[in-house]
Write a protein that holds these residues in place. Structure first.
Motif, PDB file in Angstrom:
ATOM      1  N   ALA A   1    -121.401 -52.722 -18.500  1.00  0.00           N
ATOM      2  CA  ALA A   1    -120.702 -51.547 -18.135  1.00  0.00           C
ATOM      3  C   ALA A   1    -120.288 -50.580 -19.274  1.00  0.00           C
ATOM      4  CB  ALA A   1    -119.219 -51.955 -17.646  1.00  0.00           C
ATOM      5  N   ASP A   2    -120.072 -49.426 -19.100  1.00  0.00           N
ATOM      6  CA  ASP A   2    -119.569 -48.396 -20.339  1.00  0.00           C
ATOM      7  C   ASP A   2    -118.241 -48.098 -19.907  1.00  0.00           C
ATOM      8  OD1 ASP A   2    -119.677 -46.441 -17.934  1.00  0.00           O
ATOM      9  OD2 ASP A   2    -121.507 -45.576 -18.840  1.00  0.00           O
ATOM     10  N   GLU A   3    -117.623 -47.097 -20.497  1.00  0.00           N
ATOM     11  CA  GLU A   3    -116.446 -46.621 -20.586  1.00  0.00           C
ATOM     12  C   GLU A   3    -115.991 -45.915 -19.176  1.00  0.00           C
ATOM     13  OE1 GLU A   3    -118.893 -43.223 -21.803  1.00  0.00           O
ATOM     14  OE2 GLU A   3    -118.620 -45.285 -22.483  1.00  0.00           O
TER      15      GLU A   3
ATOM     16  N   THR B   1    -120.554 -54.594 -22.960  1.00  0.00           N
ATOM     17  CA  THR B   1    -120.102 -53.269 -22.993  1.00  0.00           C
ATOM     18  C   THR B   1    -120.019 -52.593 -24.500  1.00  0.00           C
ATOM     19  OG1 THR B   1    -118.270 -51.497 -22.424  1.00  0.00           O
ATOM     20  CG2 THR B   1    -117.474 -53.827 -23.185  1.00  0.00           C
TER      21      THR B   1
ATOM     22  N   SER C   1    -117.893 -50.452 -25.278  1.00  0.00           N
ATOM     23  CA  SER C   1    -116.391 -49.788 -25.131  1.00  0.00           C
ATOM     24  C   SER C   1    -115.475 -50.784 -25.619  1.00  0.00           C
ATOM     25  CB  SER C   1    -116.333 -49.192 -23.835  1.00  0.00           C
ATOM     26  OG  SER C   1    -114.901 -48.861 -23.626  1.00  0.00           O
TER      27      SER C   1
ATOM     28  N   MET D   1    -125.640 -49.050 -25.761  1.00  0.00           N
ATOM     29  CA  MET D   1    -126.052 -49.645 -24.519  1.00  0.00           C
ATOM     30  C   MET D   1    -127.424 -50.298 -24.815  1.00  0.00           C
ATOM     31  SD  MET D   1    -125.362 -50.080 -21.704  1.00  0.00           S
ATOM     32  CE  MET D   1    -123.760 -49.187 -21.431  1.00  0.00           C
TER      33      MET D   1
ATOM     34  N   VAL E   1    -122.313 -48.191 -14.979  1.00  0.00           N
ATOM     35  CA  VAL E   1    -122.271 -47.144 -15.891  1.00  0.00           C
ATOM     36  C   VAL E   1    -122.552 -45.715 -15.060  1.00  0.00           C
ATOM     37  CG1 VAL E   1    -123.490 -48.609 -17.719  1.00  0.00           C
ATOM     38  CG2 VAL E   1    -124.635 -47.317 -16.195  1.00  0.00           C
TER      39      VAL E   1
END
Length: 436
Positions: free
Chosen positions: A238-240, A267, A269, A309, A328
């Motif tokens: 996952a990202d932000e 992640t 983040s 990533m 994402v």
């Protein structure tokens, strides 16, 4: 839930090979079933399940199957029917056909696809009953054309009431009518070698506890098996942009399966990592299976913070998870970089339970990093293939000397002579049997 860097993380979970005592116990059970049949089967059922049965009581009756419908909600029947339709539609696209290729010289090469004749499905009891697994095992076998599908399940999956009615309804909706109330290693052995009451099968599939897993390993070779399944796994990449509450819920959806289940967030983040850690703890407080899930996340869970990533993708491919969620901004853009994953869920709304129950792809997926070389259960697991070779006279006369050359290089003179006698008979050999 611990937050670590990728350099500091190592998933230390051994593949379940069982203790020496467990392995020995399974060997003894399998041997007893082979030697004594129903007598041993009933003895172990009484010993391990504390249920006393006669041979006539082993098989579930049509009346019991019908009565199960009265013990479940109509909404469950509708849900099972809808899920079965999706699973059937997805797996129908996997079906293969036999084929033949006719060459100009009259040679025919091809492949004949046939279904297995008889398949055994193991449905566990224990910490939870899984009617969805009935569909995931049975429907691909049906689409492959398997004419005989038999199910075994412990006699008290539903507690004092006997077999869980949800399992029975799922079996009935899937079209299974040969069901036996036996479980454990003794049920696996009965499927593999047969008893007076249960005819042997060609393949055994379905999850179970360590004794079931060891029994499947023990009988492999006499029959085929699907796999030796390990504890459930999920990795969320996952990202932000990901919603922390969604990510935490999906991690816990697998952690609640088993104390040895693995739930991991990867992640770049730090803010997402901190938010998910807090959210996991908050949601744990309200989870009915809190003790199981907490043990899982504390011992086999982690939030891995990566530099980029790209590094996250590398971690995912190294883990080769059973379930991978990509949450994402552009999940489709990362799919091509994923080399090792059993099932891939894309976007915030493709929560792992969507695949477990309803979307259609199979939820029996490789675990313990075996997604590096194996695949989810599908229709191919229930077929066998025969090669077809029809060589014309013209083709043999053309290729015969090449075949003889290869055979003699391997020191197999009988192979060479089987071809050479035909060439001599057609006036094309002429070199004699003794040439080396």
């Amino acid at each position: 839930m611990k937050v670590v860097s990728s350099k500091d993380f190592k998933l230390e979970r051994e593949v379940e090979y069982g203790t020496p005592e467990q392995n020995q116990a399974v060997k003894e059970i399998v041997f007893a079933i082979k030697k004594e049949g129903d007598t041993a089967l009933l003895r172990y059922t009484e010993q391990f399940d504390r249920v006393t049965l006669t041979p006539n009581q082993l098989r579930v009756t049509p009346e019991e199957l019908q009565a199960a419908y009265g013990r479940v909600e109509e909404s469950f029947v509708s849900a099972i029917q809808a899920a079965a339709a999706n699973i059937r539609a997805f797996h129908a696209r996997q079906k293969r056909n036999s084929w033949m290729d006719l060459q100009p010289d009259g040679t025919i090469l091809g492949q004949i696809i046939r279904p297995l004749k008889r398949v055994g499905v193991y449905v566990p009891g224990g910490k939870a009953a899984y009617p969805s697994s009935v569909l995931m095992n049975v429907i691909p076998a049906q689409i492959a054309g398997v004419p005989e599908i038999v199910m075994v399940t412990p006699p008290s999956t539903g507690g004092k009431e006997g077999i869980d009615p949800y399992i029975l309804v799922a079996a009935a909706e899937a079209g299974v009518n040969e069901i036996y109330r036996v479980g454990g290693a003794q049920a696996v052995a009965a499927l593999a070698f047969g008893t007076e009451s249960i005819a042997p099968v060609d393949k055994i599939c379905g999850p179970g506890n360590i004794y079931v897993a060891l029994a499947k390993r023990e009988v492999y070779g006499a029959v085929d098996i699907d796999s030796i399944a390990g504890p459930s796994e999920i990795v969320v990449l996952a990202d932000e942009t990901a919603e922390p509450a969604y990510v935490a819920a999906d991690l816990l959806s697998q952690a609640e399966h088993d104390e040895m289940a693995s739930a991991i967030l990867v992640t770049p983040s730090q803010s997402l990592a901190d938010s998910v850690a807090a959210e996991v703890e908050r949601q744990l407080q309200e989870l009915p299976r809190q003790a199981i899930a907490r043990s899982s996340v504390e011992n086999y869970g982690a939030i891995i913070v990566v530099e980029s990533m790209e590094e996250g993708i590398s971690v995912v491919n190294r883990l080769a998870p059973e379930h991978l969620e990509i949450v994402v901004e552009d999940p489709m853009g990362l799919v091509g970089s994923i080399e090792n994953a059993g099932a891939i869920f894309l976007g915030a709304y493709s929560s792992e339970p969507v695949g477990d129950y309803f979307a259609g792809p199979n939820h029996i997926i490789p675990t313990n990093g075996t997604a590096r070389f194996s695949s989810p259960v599908d229709v191919d697991d229930f077929i066998k293939k025969s090669s077809l070779i029809y060589y014309s006279k013209e083709a043999l006369l053309r290729d015969g000397k090449t075949i003889i050359e290869l055979a003699r290089r391997e020191g197999l003179e009988g192979h060479a002579r089987a071809i050479e006698i035909r060439l001599k008979n057609e006036g094309k050999g002429g070199d004699g049997y003794g040439e080396q």
